[in-house]
Scaffold this motif. Structure first.
Motif, mmCIF file in Angstrom:
data_model
loop_
_atom_site.group_PDB
_atom_site.id
_atom_site.type_symbol
_atom_site.label_atom_id
_atom_site.label_comp_id
_atom_site.label_asym_id
_atom_site.label_seq_id
_atom_site.Cartn_x
_atom_site.Cartn_y
_atom_site.Cartn_z
ATOM 1 N N UNK A 42 10.021 47.778 9.362
ATOM 2 C CA UNK A 42 9.065 46.695 9.196
ATOM 3 C C UNK A 42 7.616 47.056 9.437
ATOM 4 N N UNK A 43 7.316 48.349 9.622
ATOM 5 C CA UNK A 43 5.928 48.771 9.827
ATOM 6 C C UNK A 43 5.120 48.525 8.561
ATOM 7 N N UNK A 44 3.950 47.917 8.690
ATOM 8 C CA UNK A 44 3.126 47.660 7.509
ATOM 9 C C UNK A 44 2.463 48.953 7.050
ATOM 10 N N UNK A 45 2.088 48.985 5.795
ATOM 11 C CA UNK A 45 1.608 50.224 5.184
ATOM 12 C C UNK A 45 0.292 50.715 5.786
ATOM 13 N N UNK A 46 -0.565 49.789 6.213
ATOM 14 C CA UNK A 46 -1.843 50.199 6.809
ATOM 15 C C UNK A 46 -1.615 50.916 8.147
ATOM 16 N N UNK A 47 -0.689 50.395 8.943
ATOM 17 C CA UNK A 47 -0.364 51.041 10.214
ATOM 18 C C UNK A 47 0.276 52.399 9.973
ATOM 19 N N UNK A 48 1.173 52.453 8.970
ATOM 20 C CA UNK A 48 1.832 53.718 8.650
ATOM 21 C C UNK A 48 0.805 54.755 8.205
ATOM 22 N N UNK A 49 -0.200 54.330 7.458
ATOM 23 C CA UNK A 49 -1.264 55.241 7.032
ATOM 24 C C UNK A 49 -1.922 55.894 8.248
ATOM 25 N N UNK B 164 -4.710 55.340 1.333
ATOM 26 C CA UNK B 164 -3.492 54.532 1.451
ATOM 27 C C UNK B 164 -2.577 54.753 0.239
ATOM 28 N N UNK B 165 -3.153 55.249 -0.854
ATOM 29 C CA UNK B 165 -2.348 55.543 -2.050
ATOM 30 C C UNK B 165 -1.301 56.613 -1.736
ATOM 31 N N UNK B 166 -1.643 57.550 -0.856
ATOM 32 C CA UNK B 166 -0.693 58.591 -0.460
ATOM 33 C C UNK B 166 0.462 57.981 0.314
ATOM 34 N N UNK B 167 0.159 57.003 1.152
ATOM 35 C CA UNK B 167 1.184 56.360 1.976
ATOM 36 C C UNK B 167 2.132 55.530 1.132
ATOM 37 N N UNK B 168 1.658 55.026 0.012
ATOM 38 C CA UNK B 168 2.452 54.109 -0.795
ATOM 39 C C UNK B 168 3.709 54.732 -1.387
ATOM 40 N N UNK B 169 3.776 56.053 -1.447
ATOM 41 C CA UNK B 169 4.994 56.670 -1.991
ATOM 42 C C UNK B 169 6.186 56.403 -1.087
#
Length: 309
Positions: free
Chosen positions: A262-269, A277-282
């Motif tokens: 459930x970690x949001x993508x911004x935090x994961x970045x 953030x485009x790199x994280x989106x994969x």
């Protein structure tokens, strides 16, 4: 070897490039990779003077790379090396035109699901850790599996980067720092590894992970620790035999685990240390298990009667 001839012919340009990269603070690994790509390009255009090299030469080089089996990602990395090479020479007033800037990057395949290990496979991987330096090797594997560290980042860790609050300060790509708060179990393993740490051969050695000789553990040795543990996992789980699992795939596994938790993508970045953030989106991929669960959710809503005779 042809490298000697290339270095002799383009000595000044290669020296300027090296100086420029060091001044930019690029890591030693990046410098070696950029120089290697550049030398291969110079080998193709040799003995031309660089002010005579143009867009056509660039196209020929990129085409030759493709013919030799380089994929879009690899070709884009080589193009980035050459763009940096020419940018360096322009900034240092050795050239005035950057022909690499005229070449568009290859469009990479999108939607490809990264290779990763499932949660239970990660657990079995960690349980497969062994060796004379068990505490050290376990800490290394956990940092890659459950903190998302790259091999180079593990290599660069110093004692002072592990703070009393349990956070780890990491020097990542582009010499950018990030802070990762380690979960309590990982903190405990890391503390045990530091207690078991061999006294360094040189008192000034501040590396977190050291070899049997007390020197900073090399990138190659960190990769060996990961590779040997992965091979032990494959012996336990034969179904993984054909799966290309490497130390970097453990980082993919960490990111996938975070997304599923459930970690949001911004935090994961931030945790991954991605500039874009485009790199994280994969890592926001949807796998077959999630697709099956989604379809099962509507199974009970399907009111299908039998055909009447």
């Amino acid at each position: 070897m042809w490298q000697h001839e290339i270095i002799d012919t383009y000595t000044q340009e290669l020296e300027l490039f090296s100086i420029w990269m060091k001044n930019k603070g690029m890591t030693a690994a990046t410098q070696r990779a950029y120089l290697s790509d550049t030398q291969h390009f110079l080998h193709m255009v040799h003995p031309k003077a660089l002010d005579q090299v143009g867009k056509l030469d660039m196209v020929r080089f990129m085409s030759a790379c493709r013919e030799k089996g380089a994929g879009d990602e690899a070709r884009n990395r080589k193009l980035s090396s050459l763009r940096s090479f020419y940018k360096a020479l322009i900034e240092l007033e050795a050239l005035s035109v950057n022909p690499a800037a005229l070449i568009a990057k290859s469009k990479q395949e999108k939607g490809r699901i990264p290779v990763y290990l499932e949660e239970d496979e990660l657990e079995q991987l960690v349980s497969a850790v062994g060796g004379k330096y068990y505490e050290r090797n376990l800490a290394i594997m956990l940092l890659m599996c459950y903190a998302g560290l790259r091999v180079g980042e593990v290599h660069r860790l110093n004692l002072q980067h592990f703070h009393s609050d349990g956070s780890l300060h990491i020097l990542g790509k582009g010499r950018k720092w990030r802070v990762v708060p380690l979960p309590a179990p990982l903190q405990e393993v890391l503390r045990r590894a530091l207690e078991a740490r061999k006294a360094p051969g040189q008192l000034k050695e501040q590396a977190m992970f050291v070899s049997q000789f007390g020197r900073r553990l090399s990138i190659r040795m960190i990769q060996t620790v990961a590779d040997e543990t992965i091979e032990l996992l494959k012996e336990r789980l034969p179904e993984l035999e054909g799966k290309k699992i490497s130390s970097h795939k453990l980082r993919h596994s960490f990111a996938t685990l975070q997304i599923r938790s459930g970690t949001d993508i911004r935090t994961l970045q931030e945790l991954m240390g991605h500039a874009s953030i485009a790199t994280t989106q994969i890592y926001t991929h949807i796998d077959n298990k999630q697709l099956q669960n989604a379809m099962n959710n509507i199974a009970g809503k399907m009111k299908i009667g039998s055909r009447k005779a």
